[in-house]
Design a protein around this motif. Structure first.
Motif, short mmCIF file in Angstrom:
data_model
loop_
_atom_site.label_atom_id
_atom_site.label_comp_id
_atom_site.label_asym_id
_atom_site.label_seq_id
_atom_site.Cartn_x
_atom_site.Cartn_y
_atom_site.Cartn_z
N VAL A 130 50.49 106.08 112.94
CA VAL A 130 50.37 107.23 112.03
C VAL A 130 51.79 107.73 111.75
CG1 VAL A 130 49.49 109.57 111.71
CG2 VAL A 130 48.10 107.87 112.94
N TYR A 131 52.16 107.78 110.48
CA TYR A 131 53.53 108.13 110.10
C TYR A 131 53.53 109.39 109.24
CZ TYR A 131 51.87 105.38 106.12
OH TYR A 131 51.12 104.89 105.08
N ASP A 132 54.67 110.09 109.21
CA ASP A 132 54.74 111.39 108.54
C ASP A 132 54.91 111.29 107.03
OD1 ASP A 132 54.38 112.82 110.82
OD2 ASP A 132 56.50 113.27 111.17
N ARG A 133 55.84 110.44 106.59
CA ARG A 133 56.23 110.44 105.18
C ARG A 133 55.58 109.28 104.44
NH1 ARG A 133 62.68 111.71 106.20
NH2 ARG A 133 62.36 113.83 107.02
N SER A 134 54.83 109.64 103.38
CA SER A 134 54.08 108.62 102.66
C SER A 134 54.45 108.54 101.18
CB SER A 134 52.57 108.92 102.77
OG SER A 134 52.27 110.19 102.19
N ARG B 73 58.49 110.73 111.66
CA ARG B 73 57.99 110.47 113.00
C ARG B 73 56.80 109.52 112.95
NH1 ARG B 73 54.21 112.56 116.50
NH2 ARG B 73 53.41 113.91 114.84
N ILE B 74 56.83 108.50 113.79
CA ILE B 74 55.77 107.49 113.83
C ILE B 74 55.07 107.56 115.17
CG2 ILE B 74 55.20 105.04 113.67
CD1 ILE B 74 57.69 104.66 111.96
N GLY C 78 44.69 95.45 111.90
CA GLY C 78 45.35 96.72 112.18
C GLY C 78 45.76 97.41 110.90
N ILE C 79 45.86 98.75 110.94
CA ILE C 79 46.22 99.52 109.76
C ILE C 79 47.08 100.69 110.19
CG2 ILE C 79 44.16 101.03 109.87
CD1 ILE C 79 44.09 100.89 106.78
N ALA C 80 48.03 101.08 109.32
CA ALA C 80 48.86 102.27 109.53
C ALA C 80 48.45 103.32 108.50
CB ALA C 80 50.34 101.93 109.42
N VAL C 81 48.39 104.57 108.92
CA VAL C 81 47.87 105.64 108.06
C VAL C 81 48.87 106.79 108.05
CG1 VAL C 81 45.91 107.17 107.62
CG2 VAL C 81 45.54 104.97 108.76
N SER C 82 49.01 107.45 106.87
CA SER C 82 49.88 108.62 106.79
C SER C 82 49.26 109.78 107.55
CB SER C 82 50.09 109.01 105.33
OG SER C 82 48.91 109.55 104.78
N ALA D 230 56.27 95.77 109.97
CA ALA D 230 57.33 95.76 110.98
C ALA D 230 58.71 95.93 110.38
CB ALA D 230 57.25 94.46 111.78
N ALA D 231 58.88 95.52 109.12
CA ALA D 231 60.20 95.60 108.48
C ALA D 231 60.39 96.88 107.67
CB ALA D 231 60.42 94.38 107.57
N LEU D 232 59.35 97.69 107.56
CA LEU D 232 59.44 98.90 106.72
C LEU D 232 60.53 99.85 107.20
CD1 LEU D 232 55.83 100.05 105.79
CD2 LEU D 232 57.60 99.15 104.29
N GLY D 233 60.68 99.97 108.53
CA GLY D 233 61.66 100.91 109.06
C GLY D 233 63.08 100.62 108.64
N GLY D 234 63.38 99.38 108.22
CA GLY D 234 64.73 99.05 107.80
C GLY D 234 65.07 99.53 106.41
#
Length: 854
Positions: free
Chosen positions: A649-653, A601-602, A613-617, A591-595
């Protein structure tokens, strides 16, 4: 048979009479063979030394009990295994055939030296563990002092203590990664050595090891087992298997030692020897062109001599054999000298590495038969192969050529050569464009690179006429008649000029290739930080490879509480199998990564990932067919399988990694907890200097890690590239040296055939100074042509390498103008240096003898 013997005797007598002509060939073969021999001998010696050291250190361990499941991610030689319960020790000791057993707790721990700087961490591991009291099960031996017995007491391997300026009784800090105050009570050796190369080791009491290196007491990395009398390692393993729980295995001590040896030395030795072998190949390739040019000139100069032999009854085969005998004699003698030189190089490297702080295991040089026979064969084959075409050309000499004056200058390049070169160039461009497309192909790119090299070699004589005219045009105005004559001399034989310049072209091309790739890699890293890192400062423990201990997971919350800080997010590392494939996990507060990171784009939300839960590039999601709401099955090192829901799912990894989970999800499966990076952003109105000062003050209590601004972090991330380039330049200096020897040798032979011409010039009023200037400028023109070709070829190959690497990373292609200008100036200056001795010899010619020379 008699005629063959006569041909051989004639060749050897000719070689003795004109041995100076082959001086450059001799040196080229000697240096190439010496480099190759030194590489092979050094590799054999290090391999044998590590084998002996590990054999001595682990001789008392007959079996190792460990987790059976290992998760291996890309770039790791060994996987991460689940811990085993120390309660198994009692059960193992009661097994028939077991004499003793002891838990082995291993983790990362980095010592701070007396100067306040961390010891090691730039590649090799920095290890910490528990001291094993059984001397046969403990691979380390006390050399001084005693074993640790109280909290805070440690034993350190002697090599690490020496590098850090530490001794018995000294108090220092051990990063685990939380800083632990420790007192050194003993110094240890490993297998009779001060340590495993640059690996550092700190041994604590078992209680301290469980406290700082494991997530909870009662767990160990493995259990070391010693067999009783009469029980073999295989029998011991078979006896242990029935008493071990599911998920735990037993392997022989020899197998475990081999795995550890490969982990510590195998990857390094493989990279080390491969790198040196590649440069040996480059050196020998450069030598091939220099050798070929020498024999081509010698054969051209002996046209009348060979024709006379034909007129006296010698067959074509005998003339060819005569030339090849000379090449064989030069190759054998030079290769034999190269063997001796290579052994000397290996011995020198063994003495040099400890002096620069990289100690290798002690022991005599290991000189295997293959390390001698292979370089010897390569040297002879290179010499014979280089002389083959000139020998065939000599065999085609007509007997009537003995009755006429023979021009030694070869004709200009043919149309066939130009056509073949253009076809190769077009094929190269096609392969490179296809191989560097959206789906990069390393094989197509490599084929295109080889085709490009062949095209440059074939087109060399075609391009040399135009290039020399262009490069030499200023000489008419700047140097007058000597400059004009230098340009005409370089134009007399386009094939010879191209062949002479090709050796230098290859050396410059490889230098340019690595220069361009290094600059592109640095630009890519800088762009990655600029694009993805949105924070103001970064806290890091910079390390290459497996070294370092990471950052304390308590540091990010402490920094986050500072009044100057808006957000501080720590990024930890984890491993798991995702749908059966080993993958690295980023453990953080999503949750704090965006700062602090720009993830592009997410799709979905990083908030509320929770424990499942998991977020993936986007890249990884595309490969595995994942999207928000789908399920990914993760298998952890403890054998636990858990389904995770993809919630974002996010663009930049680039910095965040391909898989992101929460600390809550990782906690049940983690081993030693640490962060690899902490990104910090400041509140509005807080200057970077003030914010950094506050962060540095807080970080000092957690091992004093580096606190860097965005620019400093980007620069340090690319810090290893300049070190790599320095090593590459040092290794390629030998190839450039051989190329310069080739230029000097060609000039010397060319001046020999132009002796009468030089005498006439002197008789017509040319001064010694003008003659020297003419010869030097001819050398500079040849070197300038080779350098220009090398820059073009190297830039093209650099582009190929960048495009081929774009499959894993979005590389930026950069041409560093200043570095390439330096390469160009060095190449031209080297040409002037190569012409210095031939120019002096030409200026010393006696005018009357030169005019009367044949």
């Amino acid at each position: 048979m008699t005629s063959t013997r006569a041909s051989v005797r004639l060749s050897l007598s000719s070689l003795r009479a004109r041995k100076r002509r082959f001086a450059g060939t001799f040196v080229a073969v000697l240096l190439g063979v010496a480099f190759l021999t030194g590489t092979l001998v050094m590799g054999d010696t290090l391999r044998a030394s590590f084998d002996t050291m590990f054999g001595n250190a682990t001789a008392g361990t007959d079996a190792v009990v460990r987790g059976s499941h290992a998760v291996t991610v890309a770039g790791e030689s060994q996987g991460t295994r689940q811990p085993v319960s120390t309660a198994l020790v009692e059960r193992i000791e009661q097994t028939p055939g077991v004499a003793a057993a002891a838990p082995d707790i291993q983790g990362a721990g980095q010592l701070i030296g007396s100067d306040g700087r961390p010891i090691g961490g730039q590649g090799p591991p920095t290890l910490a563990g528990n001291w094993i009291d059984d001397p046969k099960l403990n691979p380390y031996r006390l050399a001084e002092g005693r074993a640790p017995s109280a909290p805070g007491e440690v034993v350190v391997n002697r090599g690490a203590a020496d590098r850090g300026g530490l001794g018995i009784g000294d108090t220092t800090v051990l990063r685990t990664p939380d800083p632990v105050r420790v007192t050194i009570v003993g110094l240890a050796t490993f297998g009779g050595q001060d340590g495993m190369g640059q690996v550092t080791y700190t041994a604590l009491t078992r209680a301290d090891a469980e406290k700082y290196l494991t997530p909870k007491p009662g767990e160990a990395s493995a259990i070391q087992v010693r067999a009783g009398p009469g029980t073999s390692q295989r029998e011991l393993v078979e006896a242990l298997r029935p008493v071990l729980p599911k998920g735990v295995e037993a392997v022989t001590g020899q197998a475990a030692a081999a795995e550890n040896r490969d982990m510590i030395s195998g990857a390094f030795l493989g990279l080390f020897t491969t790198l040196l072998l590649v440069f040996s190949g480059i050196v020998l390739l450069v030598a091939t062109f220099s050798i070929h040019n020498t024999f081509a000139i010698v054969v051209a100069q002996r046209t009348r001599e060979n024709a006379l032999l034909r007129a006296l009854g010698a067959t074509r085969r005998q003339v060819v054999a005569s030339t090849l005998v000379e090449a064989s004699a030069v190759g054998v003698v030079a290769s034999a000298a190269g063997l001796a030189g290579g052994i000397g190089i290996a011995a020198g490297l063994r003495a040099l590495f400890p002096a620069v702080g990289f100690p290798f295991p002690e022991g005599a040089l290991v000189i295997g038969a293959a390390s001698l026979l292979l370089p010897l064969a390569v040297g002879v084959v290179v010499c014979l192969g280089s002389a083959l075409l000139p020998a065939v050309r000599a065999g085609r000499t007509a007997p009537l050529a003995a009755l006429r004056e023979s021009a030694v200058d070869d004709p200009a390049a043919s149309r066939t050569r130009a056509l073949v070169g253009l076809v190769l160039l077009v094929a190269s461009l096609g392969a490179v464009l296809t191989g560097g497309s959206a789906d990069p192909s390393a094989w197509l790119s490599a084929a295109g690179a080889v085709s490009a090299l062949a095209a440059f070699v074939v087109l060399g004589p075609v391009a040399s006429s135009y290039a020399v005219r262009l490069l030499g045009a200023p000489l008419d105005r700047l140097r007058g008649v000597p400059g004009r004559l230098a340009r005409r001399n370089a134009l007399r034989s386009p094939r010879r000029t191209a062949s002479t310049a090709t050796a230098l072209m290859i050396g410059v091309a490889v230098v340019c290739l690595f220069t361009v790739f290094g600059a592109s890699l640095k630009a890519t890293m800088n762009r990655t930080v600029d694009r993805s890192f949105a924070g103001d400062v970064a806290i890091s423990a910079p390390a290459f490879g497996a070294g370092g201990s990471g950052l304390s997971p308590r540091l990010a919350p402490a920094v986050d509480r500072l009044p100057e800080v808006a957000t501080a997010v720590g990024l930890g590392k984890g491993v798991a199998e995702v749908d059966g494939a080993g993958r690295a996990l980023t453990v953080t507060d999503p949750a704090a990564l965006g700062g602090v990171f720009d993830l592009g784009r997410i799709e979905g939300s990083l908030k509320g990932l929770g424990a499942n839960g998991i977020a993936v590039s986007g890249t990884e999601a595309g490969k595995r067919g994942l999207h928000t709401g789908s399920t990914a099955r993760l298998t952890f090192t403890d054998g636990t399988r858990q389904d995770f829901t993809v919630r974002a799912v996010y663009d930049r990894s680039e910095l965040a990694g391909d898989y992101v989970i929460t600390r809550q999800a990782w906690a049940p499966h983690r081993a030693q907890d640490s962060d690899s990076l902490i990104a910090v952003s400041f509140k509005p109105g807080v200057s970077t200097a003030d914010g950094k000062a506050a962060v540095v003050k807080t970080a000092a209590a957690y091992g004093n890690p580096d606190v860097q601004t965005r620019g400093e972090y980007a620069q340090s991330s690319a810090g290893g590239i300049d070190m790599m380039l320095t090593l590459v330049y040092a290794l390629l200096a030998l190839a450039v040296l051989i190329a310069l020897l080739g230029i000097a040798n060609t000039l010397t032979l060319a001046l020999h055939e132009r002796t009468r011409e030089l005498g006439l010039l002197r008789a017509l009023g040319q001064t010694r100074s003008q003659l020297r200037s003419m010869v030097r400028w001819e050398s500079v023109l040849v070197a300038a042509f080779g350098t220009a070709g090398g820059l073009l070829l190297g830039g093209f190959l650099g582009r190929v390498l960048v495009k081929a690497s774009a499959g894993a990373t979005d590389f930026s292609f950069v041409l560093p103008p200043l570095r390439l200008l330096v390469v160009a100036l060095v190449g031209i200056a080297a040409g002037a240096l190569a012409g210095w001795r031939p120019a002096r010899r030409a200026a010393r010619l006696d005018v009357l003898r030169a005019i009367s020379a044949e």
